[in-house]
Design an enzyme around this catalytic site. Structure first.
Site, mmCIF file in Angstrom:
data_model
loop_
_atom_site.group_PDB
_atom_site.id
_atom_site.type_symbol
_atom_site.label_atom_id
_atom_site.label_comp_id
_atom_site.label_asym_id
_atom_site.label_seq_id
_atom_site.Cartn_x
_atom_site.Cartn_y
_atom_site.Cartn_z
ATOM 1 N N THR A 170 -18.164 72.241 -28.176
ATOM 2 C CA THR A 170 -17.235 72.221 -27.107
ATOM 3 C C THR A 170 -15.912 71.784 -27.496
ATOM 4 O O THR A 170 -15.861 71.064 -28.418
ATOM 5 C CB THR A 170 -17.873 71.232 -25.967
ATOM 6 O OG1 THR A 170 -18.961 71.894 -25.302
ATOM 7 C CG2 THR A 170 -16.744 70.865 -25.097
ATOM 8 N N VAL A 199 -24.219 74.217 -15.318
ATOM 9 C CA VAL A 199 -22.865 73.828 -15.395
ATOM 10 C C VAL A 199 -23.039 72.604 -16.136
ATOM 11 O O VAL A 199 -23.949 71.582 -15.690
ATOM 12 C CB VAL A 199 -22.358 73.789 -14.057
ATOM 13 C CG1 VAL A 199 -20.818 73.081 -14.378
ATOM 14 C CG2 VAL A 199 -22.122 75.108 -13.335
ATOM 15 N N ASP A 201 -21.007 69.222 -18.245
ATOM 16 C CA ASP A 201 -20.257 67.746 -17.718
ATOM 17 C C ASP A 201 -18.503 68.516 -17.966
ATOM 18 O O ASP A 201 -17.928 67.843 -17.168
ATOM 19 C CB ASP A 201 -20.426 66.929 -18.759
ATOM 20 C CG ASP A 201 -20.088 67.023 -19.998
ATOM 21 O OD1 ASP A 201 -20.512 68.013 -20.503
ATOM 22 O OD2 ASP A 201 -19.306 66.151 -20.634
#
Ligand code: ASP
Length: 302
Positions: A170, A199, A201
């Site tokens: 990420t 989904v 964080d």
């Protein structure tokens, strides 16, 4: 002082598996993003523009798990999440589960600046992207051979990090501009082999992304389910604001106490009201970098 910090994900990449060539590619990618963000601050631009610029570069870089090169769902598709927040008025925008928006961080920013909402998901988010004239791409634009191989390895039950030296990956950025405004942005493809519709964080304000002027701006990476459950990014800011912890202490508390007690790991980058940068992780490493007007200039992995 103006300052920016970025991450390219926390994850278990055993040092031995990262060849020198590959490490150089990661470092080059991080440097390009850091420089893009820092150039905005250096020329007197705002922290929002800086974090947008940095995250955009990482989204376009296939090495990182955001935008092109995103981790794939168990169906082999890319589903992207992103968020952005500014600390002056605590405005925020986020998107989740988008499949065709080339730069999700830009869509998150449009949600913040040009809609009445904070979080848009799936087809509704993409309809908005279309209305806003953002670049849309076919889903296969995001899919790289490496991510396909990772997905296949996961589905065979192998640990991805044992096969290919790519972490979760990420991306995120936090910045303080000359005016003292703070901003944070995070963008991700999420977890390899995730269920469609999952989904993480990153687009959840307070979990993976948070900013509040006078306190701090935070972007997270790691096992998102845990970061949501402990509202990680907000926890950092609240600990600084209400309990008087230093930014370093607050970040360490979340990573090494709260998350650890729950069984989660990952990393956090944060910038304080004064431009002081903190980057810490509980995983084996975190791709990261920081630059400030006081001479800080670092790129590191372990
Ligand atoms: N936090 C991200 C998620 O769970 C993954 C990561 O940071 O690599 O979606």
């Amino acid at each position: 002082m103006h300052a920016i910090a970025i991450h390219g994900g926390a994850g278990a990449v055993p040092r031995a598996q990262l060849t020198p060539e590959r490490e150089r590619l990661y470092r080059d990618g991080l440097a390009a993003a850091l420089d893009a963000g820092y150039a905005v601050l250096e020329s007197g631009g705002g922290s929002l523009d800086a974090v947008t610029a940095a995250v955009r570069v990482l989204e376009d870089d296939p090495l990182f798990n955001a935008g092109r090169g995103a981790a794939l769902t168990r169906d082999g598709a890319a589903e992207l999440d992103a968020a952005i927040m500014e600390g002056r008025q605590q405005r925020a925008g986020a998107v989740a589960g988008v499949r065709h928006v080339r730069n999700p961080v830009e869509l998150a920013r449009r949600v913040m600046e040009r809609s009445r909402h904070v979080l848009l998901v799936g087809p509704g988010a993409e309809e908005f992207a279309l209305e806003e004239g953002l670049t849309l791409v076919p889903n296969h634009y995001f899919r790289t051979a490496e991510r396909v191989a990772q997905l296949e390895a996961e589905q065979r039950g192998e640990r991805v990090s044992e096969l290919i030296p790519v972490p979760r990956g990420t991306v995120g950025a936090v910045a303080r501009d000359r005016a003292g405004n703070l901003a944070a942005a995070t963008s991700t493809g999420g977890m390899t082999n995730k269920r469609p519709g999952r989904v993480g964080d990153s687009p959840i304000i307070g979990a993976g992304t948070f900013a509040r002027n006078g306190v701090c701006a935070v972007s997270a990476t790691g096992h998102g389910e845990y970061f949501i459950r402990c509202v990680a990014a907000f926890h950092v800011c609240a600990a600084v604001e209400h309990r008087g912890l230093t930014l370093q202490q607050a970040v360490a508390e979340v990573l090494h106490q709260v998350l650890k007690a729950m069984g989660g790991d990952g990393g956090l980058i944060a910038v304080g009201a004064d431009g002081h940068v903190v980057m810490d992780f509980s995983s084996d490493g975190m791709f990261r970098g920081a630059r400030s007007s006081e001479g800080l200039h670092e790129i590191a992995i372990y």
